[in-house]
Design an enzyme around this catalytic site. Structure first.
Site, mmCIF file in Angstrom:
data_model
loop_
_atom_site.group_PDB
_atom_site.id
_atom_site.type_symbol
_atom_site.label_atom_id
_atom_site.label_comp_id
_atom_site.label_asym_id
_atom_site.label_seq_id
_atom_site.Cartn_x
_atom_site.Cartn_y
_atom_site.Cartn_z
ATOM 1 C CG HIS A 188 -2.288 5.276 2.832
ATOM 2 N ND1 HIS A 188 -1.876 4.896 4.086
ATOM 3 C CD2 HIS A 188 -2.074 4.202 2.031
ATOM 4 C CE1 HIS A 188 -1.428 3.638 4.033
ATOM 5 N NE2 HIS A 188 -1.543 3.197 2.806
ATOM 6 C CG ASP A 232 -0.198 0.863 12.074
ATOM 7 O OD1 ASP A 232 -0.430 0.841 10.854
ATOM 8 O OD2 ASP A 232 0.112 -0.151 12.730
ATOM 9 N NE ARG A 288 2.282 0.354 15.186
ATOM 10 C CZ ARG A 288 3.156 -0.310 14.458
ATOM 11 N NH1 ARG A 288 4.358 -0.553 14.955
ATOM 12 N NH2 ARG A 288 2.871 -0.739 13.244
ATOM 13 C CG LEU A 334 7.050 21.434 16.034
ATOM 14 C CD1 LEU A 334 7.139 20.672 17.357
ATOM 15 C CD2 LEU A 334 5.656 21.277 15.421
ATOM 16 C CG LEU A 389 9.739 0.394 19.146
ATOM 17 C CD1 LEU A 389 11.200 0.279 19.580
ATOM 18 C CD2 LEU A 389 9.361 1.876 19.065
ATOM 19 C CB SER A 419 8.856 1.778 7.504
ATOM 20 O OG SER A 419 8.246 0.715 6.798
#
Ligand code: IPE
Ligand code: IPE
Ligand code: MG
Length: 248
Positions: free
Chosen positions: A44, A27, A195, A138, A202, A72
């Site tokens: 971004h 964020d 975050r 991973l 969240l 999201s």
């Protein structure tokens, strides 16, 4: 933990213990852009620049799983130009990184509903999952059109349908049944959630998987977050006293 070195990334042996699964809410791209008087899209783009280093370092440390929140279900509400810039970045990221990730035995999984994505993005994400599905290194989970509540609704529907078809009884439903119907089925719960940008929420990320995660909220904006910052977060995690409700 030895002192964090800005130049040299830490090694596995430098930590007393490491998380098995790290989740990151990347964020602060918008605020970074504003601070530098640049467009949000540029923010971004800058935010994807440090991704490679963070992923590589996670892999080098032998951490089993890394979940990154890229887009999201609520991010569709942003201005159309910003949504298109984010969609374009998804294509650019995979075009430039997929070969190396595959070579490094990374297994990619997309968390979220791909059906609402534009065709091109959906194809690229599905191809990345397909191509790396046999890899054993991973586990790199990228959340795209992801919402924790939507994920739980999906799981409930799948479980209800199994019960309805007589393949599962109500008594047989356990916490594992729920986990097994999440996108992250078969992976450990999140141990550490980071975050960036100082926000402490969240935002609908991995609601079930974060039940006992340790939370860290570094102030730095995501485009400024370095591998050394990541090492500091991992060091802070290794100092945390995790009790899981017990006394010891
Ligand atoms: C996070 O950066 C990236 C995405 C949501 C895709 P933001 O764009 O949310 O950055 P801020 O919160 O506006 O600074
Ligand atoms: C969460 O960040 C989503 C991603 C980082 C992809 P947001 O910036 O969208 O969340 P809110 O709006 O601050 O809760
Ligand atoms: Mg934000």
């Amino acid at each position: 933990m030895r002192q964090i070195n800005e130049q040299a990334p830490a090694k596995k042996e430098d930590f007393e213990r490491l998380p098995r699964h790290v989740a990151v809410i990347m964020d602060g791209n918008g605020r970074w852009a504003k601070k530098h008087r640049l467009s949000v899209s540029r923010g971004h783009r800058q935010g994807t620049e440090n991704l490679r280093g963070i992923i590589r370092h996670t892999d080098d440390l032998g951490i089993g799983a890394l979940s990154l929140y890229a887009f999201s279900t609520e991010n569709w509400n942003r201005p159309p130009e910003e949504v298109s810039a984010l969609m374009q970045l998804i294509l650019d990221f995979f075009a430039s990184e997929i070969d190396e990730l595959h070579r490094k035995n990374v297994r990619i999984l997309i968390l979220g509903d791909k059906s609402r994505l534009p065709d091109r993005q959906r194809e690229v994400l599905e191809e990345a999952e397909r191509r790396t599905s046999g890899n054993t290194g991973l586990r790199l989970n990228i959340a795209v059109n992801y919402g924790g509540r939507a994920e739980l609704v999906k799981a409930v529907k799948e479980i209800a349908s199994l019960v309805k078809n007589g393949r599962l009884t109500e008594e047989e439903i356990t916490e594992k049944t729920v986990s097994d119907h999440l996108y992250t089925a078969g992976q450990p719960d999140v141990d550490l959630l980071i975050r960036t940008s100082g926000e402490m929420r969240l935002s609908n990320f991995l609601l079930y998987q974060n039940a006992y995660a340790e939370f860290l909220f570094p102030e730095k904006l995501w485009p400024d977050f370095t591998v050394a910052d990541y090492d500091r977060a991992l060091a802070a995690f290794s100092r945390r006293d995790r009790r899981f409700g017990s006394r010891t």
